[in-house]
Write a protein that holds these residues in place. Sequence first.
Motif, PDB file in Angstrom:
ATOM      1  N   GLY A   1      46.896  54.587  31.042  1.00  0.00           N
ATOM      2  CA  GLY A   1      45.931  53.955  31.933  1.00  0.00           C
ATOM      3  C   GLY A   1      44.765  53.282  31.255  1.00  0.00           C
ATOM      4  N   LYS A   2      44.776  53.182  29.924  1.00  0.00           N
ATOM      5  CA  LYS A   2      43.618  52.646  29.202  1.00  0.00           C
ATOM      6  C   LYS A   2      43.589  51.119  29.125  1.00  0.00           C
ATOM      7  N   VAL A   3      44.740  50.464  29.269  1.00  0.00           N
ATOM      8  CA  VAL A   3      44.795  49.009  29.049  1.00  0.00           C
ATOM      9  C   VAL A   3      45.367  48.317  30.278  1.00  0.00           C
ATOM     10  N   HIS A   4      44.679  47.253  30.704  1.00  0.00           N
ATOM     11  CA  HIS A   4      45.189  46.394  31.781  1.00  0.00           C
ATOM     12  C   HIS A   4      45.354  44.995  31.191  1.00  0.00           C
ATOM     13  N   ALA A   5      46.559  44.684  30.740  1.00  0.00           N
ATOM     14  CA  ALA A   5      46.812  43.419  30.041  1.00  0.00           C
ATOM     15  C   ALA A   5      48.235  42.960  30.295  1.00  0.00           C
ATOM     16  N   CYS A   6      48.448  41.671  30.098  1.00  0.00           N
ATOM     17  CA  CYS A   6      49.791  41.091  30.160  1.00  0.00           C
ATOM     18  C   CYS A   6      49.886  40.045  29.062  1.00  0.00           C
ATOM     19  N   ASP A   7      51.088  39.525  28.852  1.00  0.00           N
ATOM     20  CA  ASP A   7      51.223  38.479  27.834  1.00  0.00           C
ATOM     21  C   ASP A   7      51.214  37.110  28.489  1.00  0.00           C
ATOM     22  N   ALA A   8      51.062  36.085  27.661  1.00  0.00           N
ATOM     23  CA  ALA A   8      50.927  34.721  28.173  1.00  0.00           C
ATOM     24  C   ALA A   8      52.173  34.233  28.891  1.00  0.00           C
ATOM     25  N   SER A   9      53.364  34.676  28.469  1.00  0.00           N
ATOM     26  CA  SER A   9      54.591  34.207  29.141  1.00  0.00           C
ATOM     27  C   SER A   9      54.665  34.751  30.559  1.00  0.00           C
ATOM     28  N   ASN A  10      54.330  36.028  30.753  1.00  0.00           N
ATOM     29  CA  ASN A  10      54.306  36.581  32.099  1.00  0.00           C
ATOM     30  C   ASN A  10      53.179  35.973  32.927  1.00  0.00           C
ATOM     31  N   ALA A  11      52.029  35.770  32.299  1.00  0.00           N
ATOM     32  CA  ALA A  11      50.912  35.139  33.006  1.00  0.00           C
ATOM     33  C   ALA A  11      51.283  33.740  33.486  1.00  0.00           C
ATOM     34  N   ALA A  12      52.086  33.045  32.674  1.00  0.00           N
ATOM     35  CA  ALA A  12      52.482  31.688  33.024  1.00  0.00           C
ATOM     36  C   ALA A  12      53.383  31.639  34.258  1.00  0.00           C
ATOM     37  N   ARG A  13      53.999  32.771  34.601  1.00  0.00           N
ATOM     38  CA  ARG A  13      54.866  32.821  35.783  1.00  0.00           C
ATOM     39  C   ARG A  13      54.141  33.390  37.002  1.00  0.00           C
ATOM     40  N   SER A  14      52.836  33.633  36.882  1.00  0.00           N
ATOM     41  CA  SER A  14      52.100  34.317  37.939  1.00  0.00           C
ATOM     42  C   SER A  14      51.538  33.379  38.992  1.00  0.00           C
ATOM     43  N   GLN A  15      51.409  32.104  38.680  1.00  0.00           N
ATOM     44  CA  GLN A  15      50.815  31.080  39.532  1.00  0.00           C
ATOM     45  C   GLN A  15      49.276  31.109  39.492  1.00  0.00           C
ATOM     46  N   PHE A  16      48.724  31.777  38.493  1.00  0.00           N
ATOM     47  CA  PHE A  16      47.273  31.788  38.326  1.00  0.00           C
ATOM     48  C   PHE A  16      46.821  31.254  36.970  1.00  0.00           C
ATOM     49  N   LEU A  17      47.744  31.093  36.022  1.00  0.00           N
ATOM     50  CA  LEU A  17      47.352  30.681  34.674  1.00  0.00           C
ATOM     51  C   LEU A  17      47.258  29.168  34.570  1.00  0.00           C
ATOM     52  N   ASP A  18      46.140  28.695  34.079  1.00  0.00           N
ATOM     53  CA  ASP A  18      45.976  27.280  33.742  1.00  0.00           C
ATOM     54  C   ASP A  18      46.705  27.065  32.411  1.00  0.00           C
ATOM     55  N   LEU A  19      47.834  26.375  32.452  1.00  0.00           N
ATOM     56  CA  LEU A  19      48.661  26.254  31.245  1.00  0.00           C
ATOM     57  C   LEU A  19      47.946  25.534  30.114  1.00  0.00           C
ATOM     58  N   LYS A  20      47.148  24.530  30.450  1.00  0.00           N
ATOM     59  CA  LYS A  20      46.490  23.766  29.397  1.00  0.00           C
ATOM     60  C   LYS A  20      45.352  24.556  28.760  1.00  0.00           C
ATOM     61  N   GLU A  21      44.606  25.280  29.569  1.00  0.00           N
ATOM     62  CA  GLU A  21      43.457  26.028  29.057  1.00  0.00           C
ATOM     63  C   GLU A  21      43.826  27.444  28.638  1.00  0.00           C
ATOM     64  N   GLN A  22      44.975  27.950  29.103  1.00  0.00           N
ATOM     65  CA  GLN A  22      45.453  29.291  28.774  1.00  0.00           C
ATOM     66  C   GLN A  22      44.502  30.389  29.257  1.00  0.00           C
ATOM     67  N   VAL A  23      43.924  30.178  30.435  1.00  0.00           N
ATOM     68  CA  VAL A  23      43.059  31.180  31.062  1.00  0.00           C
ATOM     69  C   VAL A  23      43.388  31.241  32.545  1.00  0.00           C
ATOM     70  N   TRP A  24      42.991  32.339  33.200  1.00  0.00           N
ATOM     71  CA  TRP A  24      43.143  32.423  34.652  1.00  0.00           C
ATOM     72  C   TRP A  24      42.327  31.311  35.311  1.00  0.00           C
ATOM     73  N   SER A  25      42.911  30.676  36.295  1.00  0.00           N
ATOM     74  CA  SER A  25      42.259  29.554  36.972  1.00  0.00           C
ATOM     75  C   SER A  25      41.387  30.063  38.124  1.00  0.00           C
ATOM     76  N   ASP A  26      40.083  29.796  38.053  1.00  0.00           N
ATOM     77  CA  ASP A  26      39.192  30.158  39.160  1.00  0.00           C
ATOM     78  C   ASP A  26      39.598  29.442  40.439  1.00  0.00           C
ATOM     79  N   GLU A  27      40.029  28.205  40.286  1.00  0.00           N
ATOM     80  CA  GLU A  27      40.430  27.410  41.451  1.00  0.00           C
ATOM     81  C   GLU A  27      41.608  28.044  42.182  1.00  0.00           C
ATOM     82  N   LEU A  28      42.594  28.500  41.428  1.00  0.00           N
ATOM     83  CA  LEU A  28      43.785  29.067  42.070  1.00  0.00           C
ATOM     84  C   LEU A  28      43.536  30.487  42.570  1.00  0.00           C
ATOM     85  N   CYS A  29      42.698  31.233  41.871  1.00  0.00           N
ATOM     86  CA  CYS A  29      42.330  32.552  42.403  1.00  0.00           C
ATOM     87  C   CYS A  29      41.677  32.387  43.773  1.00  0.00           C
TER      88      CYS A  29
END
Length: 488
Positions: A166-194
């Motif tokens: 329970g110590k870590v809440h993380a994922c990798d970029a490939s899974n993040a890219a399939r989440s519909q929240f990752l800005d592919l160009k910036e490689q960060v969660w998109s505030d707009e899509l959240c």
Amino acid sequence: MRAILAIDQGTTNSKAILVSEGGEVLSRGASPVGISYPQSGWVEQDPNRIWASVCEAIAQCIAAGPDVSIEAVAISNQRESVTIWDGETGEPLGPVLSWQCRRTAPECEALIASGHAGRVLEITGLPIDPMFPGAKMKWLIDRAPAGRKLRVGTIDSWLIHRLTGGKVHACDASNAARSQFLDLKEQVWSDELCALFGIHKAVLPEVRDSASPFGVTAGVPGIADGTPIAAAIGDSHAALFGHGAYDVGDGKVTFGTGSSIMATLPRFIAPSDGITTTVAWRIAGKPTFAFEGNILVSASSLPWMAGILGLPDVAALLELAATAPAGGPGFVPAFVGLGAPYWNSDARALFAQIDFNTTRAQMARAVADSIPFQVHDVFAAMLKHGDVAIGSLYVDGGPSRSDFLMQNVADILDHAVIQCEAPEASALGAAYLAGLTLGLWPDLAAIKALPRATRRIAPQQGPIRGELKTWKDAIARSTFVPESAKVE
């Protein structure tokens, strides 16, 4: 002997393998997961059962293997499936909503009707569709009990949470890219899509490189506390990496319940024509991009047809199919709609152009041929981009062991395919990434040089125009829904 323990958490099974420094699979373990269908179009799993199955697979693998020093744990996982839990207690607060689940179709349709589809595609490389986690995460959050420290994520993040106590809440970029929240160009969660999907960014996992430290184990049976978790990656991406498909244009087809077709790109290219752009993997902060097409129903149509025809198993179905010449009726396996490149939730499964002379063998052949024809359509969409070409094309997954099916794939694509004898392509890919993190292998060239048992199948005869015409006719019939049949 030093080894890496690689977990491959799939839709129907969790698997584990021990991989030596020489890339050899030393032992294996597997445990079933289970899927439930609460109502039509709903597909879910139990997050606690997923974790238990992973522990069972690990125990089997370790018991079957030699005495080794487990240097690291690596994860590959089913993608687009998501769950929710209490970040403090670790208690699941809902089911795992499977990538196959269509319960959020109304929410997705509303977003499309409001004109958001183009913007979502531009930022994430993904269409708005119930397959992807955006609307599913919102569905879970809306039904979670109040007053909890919510955590939502893809299956890699759930496993990382459990593996680290329970110590870590993380994922990798490939899974993040399939989440519909990752800005592919910036490689960060998109505030707009959240904001668009109604998700607070604080509940999402931290995005890390695929080859990256994800914490250390705590309280995992059979694994020493403090063992590093050194890689995480979506299973389809992991298979591409495991094959050594590192050159631009190299690709793979993973055949399973559905199918994933992926080919690496020279840079980010905006998707079109019903395919998606994704992060294949991210190493040292640099993403490798890929085109992908997701087929919703592929090999799962084979046992269904075997049962309809009263045959004992899929092997008997393919044996029967091989006796029928090409050019018979067409079959579209749109049991839950059609994925790439059509993305039509209203499509229906059907046979086309059957008559009183149609035989059982022709029906079996039509179902078998639907697999390579769907692959053909995805590659046709990819190749519409002039600077994209197919390089080495690897095939993996259970159906890839059928010479009959893979010869048909090579013929219909008019391109050689490379069969890979190791059935653990996804787990191996994750293990290789973990080895890269640890320095067991210094670079991609060293990983590509590891021994792999492969077999090349060259095309013998390209598709007859009539076969493609029959297939296209069947697709057109499948995707046509009369107004009288539509539900308001």
